[in-house]
Write an enzyme that holds these catalytic residues in place. Sequence first.
Site, PDB file in Angstrom:
ATOM      1  N   CYS A   2       0.773  -1.045   0.132  1.00 28.32           N
ATOM      2  CA  CYS A   2       0.074   0.136  -0.017  1.00 28.32           C
ATOM      3  C   CYS A   2       0.941   1.302  -0.129  1.00 28.32           C
ATOM      4  O   CYS A   2       2.225   1.255  -0.099  1.00 28.32           O
ATOM      5  CB  CYS A   2      -0.787   0.068   1.155  1.00 28.32           C
ATOM      6  N   ASP A  99      -3.135  -9.190   7.854  1.00 26.54           N
ATOM      7  CA  ASP A  99      -1.994  -8.986   8.843  1.00 26.54           C
ATOM      8  C   ASP A  99      -2.038  -7.769   9.446  1.00 26.54           C
ATOM      9  O   ASP A  99      -1.404  -7.390  10.308  1.00 26.54           O
ATOM     10  CB  ASP A  99      -0.908  -9.286   7.839  1.00 26.54           C
ATOM     11  N   ILE A 289      11.873 -11.479 -19.478  1.00 29.03           N
ATOM     12  CA  ILE A 289      11.918 -10.644 -20.619  1.00 29.03           C
ATOM     13  C   ILE A 289      12.823 -11.047 -21.699  1.00 29.03           C
ATOM     14  O   ILE A 289      13.893 -11.808 -21.364  1.00 29.03           O
ATOM     15  CB  ILE A 289      12.377  -9.337 -20.016  1.00 29.03           C
ATOM     16  N   SER A 368      10.539 -12.209  -6.483  1.00 28.82           N
ATOM     17  CA  SER A 368      11.619 -11.712  -7.133  1.00 28.82           C
ATOM     18  C   SER A 368      13.051 -12.409  -6.569  1.00 28.82           C
ATOM     19  O   SER A 368      12.944 -12.589  -5.274  1.00 28.82           O
ATOM     20  CB  SER A 368      11.911 -10.284  -6.947  1.00 28.82           C
ATOM     21  N   GLY A 369      14.092 -12.687  -7.173  1.00 29.41           N
ATOM     22  CA  GLY A 369      15.223 -13.400  -6.683  1.00 29.41           C
ATOM     23  C   GLY A 369      16.072 -12.019  -5.955  1.00 29.41           C
ATOM     24  O   GLY A 369      17.198 -12.502  -5.783  1.00 29.41           O
TER      25      GLY A 369
END
Length: 644
Positions: A2, A99, A289, A368-369
């Site tokens: 948010c 949460d 990509i 994501s890594g």
Amino acid sequence: MCGIAGTYRWPDGKAVTDRLTDVLAHRGPDGAGRYSHPVGDGEVHLGHRRLAIIDLSETGAQPMVSDGLVLTYNGELYNAPELRAELAAAGARFRGTSDTEVVLEAWRRWGTDCLPRLRGMFAFGIFDERTGELVLARDQLGIKPLFLLRRGEGLVFASELKALAAVTGGSLEVDHAALVASLLYYWVPDSRCAFREAEKLPPGSWLRCGPDGRVERGRYWNLKDVAAEGQERARSGEQPDLAAIVEESTRKHLLADVPVATFLSGGLDSSYLTALAARHQPGISAYTIGFRAEDAKFEAMPDDLRYARQVAKRFGVDLHEIEIAPNVLDLLPQMTYSLDEPIGDPAAINTYLICQAAREAGVKVMLSGMGADELFAGYRKHLANLIALRYQRVPRPLRRGMSRAVDRLPVATARRGYRSVRFAKRFLSFAELPEETAFRRSYTMYDQDELLALIDPDLAPAVDDVLTEHADVYRDNDLDDFVNRMCLGDARMFLPGLNLTYTDRSSMAASTEVRVPYVDVGVVEAAFAVPGDRKIVGRQGKAVLKEAATSILPREIVYRPKGLFSAPLRAWMSRDLAPLVREVVHDGVLVNSGLLRRDALARMVAEDAAGQRDFSKHLWHVLTLEYWYRGATSGSGDNARLTA
């Protein structure tokens, strides 16, 4: 995920908070909320923009008010189920399943002592109606941002710097020392802010404001201490089960009431996460990509797509391929606005375009890594700095001859670039320097003399300050392990200053949440319990992570050459952006204001065009800095309207 904002005893606080919240609309298109309450001789106003991920009903709306506590919260708490059960057993009552409620009730029970118990990414403001106190807090590793500005006894805060700039009507002054730092690193360190009055709440810390004007700060988690404890664990012979720890983190990061997908570049980090995610969520989607063939060839970029396809096929992943052939003339000012501060990493464009495509397909959450390279010594600079120690033992005449030979080689011709030559020139620029200086030079843009030659002479003291700050942060540890000293430096500077920053801003510009399972407290603690000689083995970086990944990934993926999550900058500079570079060098605001020297920039352009040196990244950053500076000094606090 948010956008949060608020004011505390600030003039015209309600209107200011409304404006702050409106500027953050892209962070939360699913809902908006406001809260107001008197405080002493003023008021507190809290704002919220919601991206609904967990508990999509109104019971998850914010600001959340419950029995005298009010919370505006940005983030995800991955151990929320466990904390909810503990709090419920102690008598806490919950209306919904978000949460946010868990954070609020944890605060009610434990106050600031709850913070080290929170496992996730977060930034929040919590107000106590009974005491009139407002507390701001940020997660342990700085995954989520929180900017603030204090004037007198008043305070204003927001998830993004552009919101603060917008509500102050262009009155914020640019911090030229931060711009010097930006030129050195191609990003602004988390310890600095591009505007003088504004600041970033440090990772692992909190700030409390009281109605009597007192301000108190505290730190609840320190990466330096975690690294020291990890070293002691390693000395005692304790070996963390890294495969189990990474899998647990990945599983927890899948917690959501909306679809979750992954980034899949085909490299080790994203492939490992995707394989683990597919184990727990069969058929998960992934996004990858590719670039225009001519751009990839010119840049000599590896073919990562074939590896991504291989992983997707093996694990039943629904792979979405996106070809990036962006109109960079349009995207450059747009990304500069989205990124908040001058950041010269074109990977931000990749992140934005992937998240935009995922969002259009109905995906709100991506894994994501990010972070594995920093924590497990996966960057080329880590291995290069180790090799440099051996290189320094080569007889000096041989080193001089090698340096002269490499210096004569071109980094590119009219038709293609030579990555191996670029790497060799880069290596020789730092290979004979002392440890901290060599490490800094292995990933920053300029050495001290080059930076001084580029900027206004009046800014020379700022160069000394920035270099001293790097040395102080790098040396601030008791580690006797060179590799882990580098990892700690990256985790304290490079990770929060660049990678987590552009990931947050680029993804949220597309109203998408990106989660980073490697940047998890449990994974970080395990990473620093691994000695450096298990992170780099021979010429293999991330050796211990690769060993863990072989439990699920084929060896040809685990031990493939390192991929790149970057962009074909040389191709863009020589084609799409060449006219813009000329304009900025000859008639840009930075040059005309005297901040940058025209002759130094012109030399960089000439040497880059001749193929003798690779200044594509330097020039890309100059463009991002130019656009950011135009917006910052336009008086509006808004550079969204700039065009190329």
